[in-house]
Design a protein around this motif. Structure first.
Motif, PDB file in Angstrom:
ATOM      1  N   THR A 166      48.031  40.772  51.105  1.00 25.12           N
ATOM      2  CA  THR A 166      47.953  41.966  51.031  1.00 25.12           C
ATOM      3  C   THR A 166      49.015  42.605  50.609  1.00 25.12           C
ATOM      4  OG1 THR A 166      45.390  41.981  51.900  1.00 25.12           O
ATOM      5  CG2 THR A 166      46.800  44.026  51.598  1.00 25.12           C
ATOM      6  N   ARG A 167      49.795  42.462  51.554  1.00 27.79           N
ATOM      7  CA  ARG A 167      51.227  42.944  51.440  1.00 27.79           C
ATOM      8  C   ARG A 167      52.079  42.765  50.249  1.00 27.79           C
ATOM      9  NH1 ARG A 167      56.629  41.899  53.497  1.00 27.79           N
ATOM     10  NH2 ARG A 167      57.620  43.699  53.951  1.00 27.79           N
ATOM     11  N   LEU A 168      52.131  41.378  49.910  1.00 30.66           N
ATOM     12  CA  LEU A 168      52.518  40.852  48.756  1.00 30.66           C
ATOM     13  C   LEU A 168      52.003  41.540  47.472  1.00 30.66           C
ATOM     14  CD1 LEU A 168      53.157  37.092  49.666  1.00 30.66           C
ATOM     15  CD2 LEU A 168      55.084  38.910  49.304  1.00 30.66           C
ATOM     16  N   VAL A 169      50.582  41.732  47.427  1.00 29.49           N
ATOM     17  CA  VAL A 169      49.886  42.306  46.358  1.00 29.49           C
ATOM     18  C   VAL A 169      50.439  43.869  46.282  1.00 29.49           C
ATOM     19  CG1 VAL A 169      47.554  43.246  45.528  1.00 29.49           C
ATOM     20  CG2 VAL A 169      47.869  40.898  46.414  1.00 29.49           C
ATOM     21  N   GLU A 170      50.683  44.419  47.382  1.00 28.40           N
ATOM     22  CA  GLU A 170      50.722  46.112  47.530  1.00 28.40           C
ATOM     23  C   GLU A 170      52.017  46.126  46.765  1.00 28.40           C
ATOM     24  OE1 GLU A 170      50.393  46.764  51.524  1.00 28.40           O
ATOM     25  OE2 GLU A 170      48.080  47.304  51.325  1.00 28.40           O
ATOM     26  N   HIS A 171      53.071  45.126  47.031  1.00 23.96           N
ATOM     27  CA  HIS A 171      54.525  45.343  46.631  1.00 23.96           C
ATOM     28  C   HIS A 171      54.557  44.822  45.218  1.00 23.96           C
ATOM     29  CE1 HIS A 171      55.959  47.260  49.970  1.00 23.96           C
ATOM     30  NE2 HIS A 171      55.543  46.345  50.698  1.00 23.96           N
ATOM     31  N   GLY A 172      53.481  44.260  44.469  1.00 27.42           N
ATOM     32  CA  GLY A 172      53.682  43.900  43.051  1.00 27.42           C
ATOM     33  C   GLY A 172      54.235  42.485  42.787  1.00 27.42           C
ATOM     34  N   ASN A 173      54.426  41.611  43.863  1.00 28.97           N
ATOM     35  CA  ASN A 173      54.709  40.502  43.933  1.00 28.97           C
ATOM     36  C   ASN A 173      54.006  39.321  43.684  1.00 28.97           C
ATOM     37  OD1 ASN A 173      56.936  41.523  45.996  1.00 28.97           O
ATOM     38  ND2 ASN A 173      57.893  40.593  44.576  1.00 28.97           N
ATOM     39  N   VAL A 174      52.499  39.714  44.042  1.00 28.15           N
ATOM     40  CA  VAL A 174      51.516  38.845  43.831  1.00 28.15           C
ATOM     41  C   VAL A 174      50.151  39.695  43.143  1.00 28.15           C
ATOM     42  CG1 VAL A 174      49.725  37.471  45.031  1.00 28.15           C
ATOM     43  CG2 VAL A 174      51.976  37.365  45.723  1.00 28.15           C
ATOM     44  N   GLU A 175      49.347  38.956  42.346  1.00 30.12           N
ATOM     45  CA  GLU A 175      48.346  39.513  42.020  1.00 30.12           C
ATOM     46  C   GLU A 175      47.137  39.062  42.470  1.00 30.12           C
ATOM     47  OE1 GLU A 175      46.477  40.886  37.465  1.00 30.12           O
ATOM     48  OE2 GLU A 175      48.033  39.531  37.656  1.00 30.12           O
ATOM     49  N   LYS A 176      46.031  39.720  42.720  1.00 28.93           N
ATOM     50  CA  LYS A 176      44.647  39.238  43.052  1.00 28.93           C
ATOM     51  C   LYS A 176      43.855  39.227  41.653  1.00 28.93           C
ATOM     52  CE  LYS A 176      41.080  40.153  46.507  1.00 28.93           C
ATOM     53  NZ  LYS A 176      40.433  40.815  47.776  1.00 28.93           N
ATOM     54  N   VAL A 177      43.684  38.152  41.198  1.00 26.93           N
ATOM     55  CA  VAL A 177      43.030  37.847  39.896  1.00 26.93           C
ATOM     56  C   VAL A 177      41.690  37.949  39.899  1.00 26.93           C
ATOM     57  CG1 VAL A 177      45.034  36.665  38.927  1.00 26.93           C
ATOM     58  CG2 VAL A 177      43.361  35.251  39.920  1.00 26.93           C
ATOM     59  N   HIS A 178      41.061  37.698  41.157  1.00 33.36           N
ATOM     60  CA  HIS A 178      39.494  37.587  41.474  1.00 33.36           C
ATOM     61  C   HIS A 178      39.454  37.664  42.689  1.00 33.36           C
ATOM     62  CE1 HIS A 178      35.406  35.755  41.091  1.00 33.36           C
ATOM     63  NE2 HIS A 178      35.481  36.475  40.137  1.00 33.36           N
ATOM     64  N   GLU A 179      38.005  37.882  43.397  1.00 39.18           N
ATOM     65  CA  GLU A 179      37.801  38.076  44.779  1.00 39.18           C
ATOM     66  C   GLU A 179      38.205  36.738  45.452  1.00 39.18           C
ATOM     67  OE1 GLU A 179      37.041  39.770  47.934  1.00 39.18           O
ATOM     68  OE2 GLU A 179      36.576  40.787  46.015  1.00 39.18           O
ATOM     69  N   GLY A 180      39.531  36.863  46.187  1.00 40.20           N
ATOM     70  CA  GLY A 180      40.049  36.045  46.929  1.00 40.20           C
ATOM     71  C   GLY A 180      40.838  35.148  46.449  1.00 40.20           C
ATOM     72  N   LEU A 181      41.329  35.324  45.051  1.00 40.23           N
ATOM     73  CA  LEU A 181      42.143  34.323  44.382  1.00 40.23           C
ATOM     74  C   LEU A 181      43.503  35.095  43.953  1.00 40.23           C
ATOM     75  CD1 LEU A 181      42.556  31.456  43.067  1.00 40.23           C
ATOM     76  CD2 LEU A 181      41.234  32.435  41.016  1.00 40.23           C
ATOM     77  N   TYR A 182      44.682  34.508  44.200  1.00 39.34           N
ATOM     78  CA  TYR A 182      45.850  35.140  44.063  1.00 39.34           C
ATOM     79  C   TYR A 182      46.686  34.264  43.227  1.00 39.34           C
ATOM     80  CZ  TYR A 182      44.342  37.570  48.065  1.00 39.34           C
ATOM     81  OH  TYR A 182      43.633  38.504  48.912  1.00 39.34           O
ATOM     82  N   GLU A 183      47.856  35.170  42.567  1.00 39.89           N
ATOM     83  CA  GLU A 183      48.881  34.238  41.675  1.00 39.89           C
ATOM     84  C   GLU A 183      49.879  35.148  41.723  1.00 39.89           C
ATOM     85  OE1 GLU A 183      47.404  33.723  37.635  1.00 39.89           O
ATOM     86  OE2 GLU A 183      48.068  35.956  37.041  1.00 39.89           O
ATOM     87  N   LEU A 184      50.973  34.429  41.377  1.00 37.14           N
ATOM     88  CA  LEU A 184      52.411  35.047  41.777  1.00 37.14           C
ATOM     89  C   LEU A 184      52.719  35.667  40.287  1.00 37.14           C
ATOM     90  CD1 LEU A 184      55.109  34.865  43.090  1.00 37.14           C
ATOM     91  CD2 LEU A 184      55.743  32.853  42.111  1.00 37.14           C
ATOM     92  N   VAL A 185      53.209  36.735  40.607  1.00 39.39           N
ATOM     93  CA  VAL A 185      53.681  37.705  39.513  1.00 39.39           C
ATOM     94  C   VAL A 185      55.265  37.586  39.455  1.00 39.39           C
ATOM     95  CG1 VAL A 185      54.029  40.058  38.675  1.00 39.39           C
ATOM     96  CG2 VAL A 185      51.720  39.533  39.732  1.00 39.39           C
ATOM     97  N   GLU A 186      56.002  37.734  40.579  1.00 39.80           N
ATOM     98  CA  GLU A 186      57.429  37.682  40.698  1.00 39.80           C
ATOM     99  C   GLU A 186      57.730  37.439  42.120  1.00 39.80           C
ATOM    100  OE1 GLU A 186      61.329  40.653  40.244  1.00 39.80           O
ATOM    101  OE2 GLU A 186      59.756  40.965  38.788  1.00 39.80           O
ATOM    102  N   ASP A 187      58.651  36.169  42.007  1.00 45.19           N
ATOM    103  CA  ASP A 187      59.137  35.565  43.119  1.00 45.19           C
ATOM    104  C   ASP A 187      60.110  36.541  43.649  1.00 45.19           C
ATOM    105  OD1 ASP A 187      60.079  34.208  45.380  1.00 45.19           O
ATOM    106  OD2 ASP A 187      59.301  32.274  44.581  1.00 45.19           O
TER     107      ASP A 187
END
Length: 68
Positions: free
Chosen positions: A44-65
């Motif tokens: 959740t923290r990584l999503v809030e900062h824009g590094n990770v995106e929640k692409v579907h309920e419970g599924l995450y992918e990297l945006v920027e390392d």
């Protein structure tokens, strides 16, 4: 976006998994040994900062390392 100095060891582990592809929190918890709720909090923290995106309920992918 987070800086490398902002990352906890769990964040580093999650980012490494995300570099390999999309993940779910239960999968990440099993792979890293961290508690499931802690993994969800870190994602959740990584999503809030824009590094990770929640692409579907419970599924995450990297945006920027942030380690790069």
């Amino acid at each position: 976006m987070l800086d490398p100095s902002d990352l906890a060891p769990a964040d580093e582990a999650l980012l490494s998994l995300l570099r390999e592809g999309r993940i779910t929190a239960p999968y990440a918890a099993a792979e890293t040994g961290y508690n499931l709720q802690y993994v969800r909090d870190r994602l959740t923290r990584l999503v809030e900062h824009g590094n990770v995106e929640k692409v579907h309920e419970g599924l995450y992918e990297l945006v920027e390392d942030p380690r790069e």
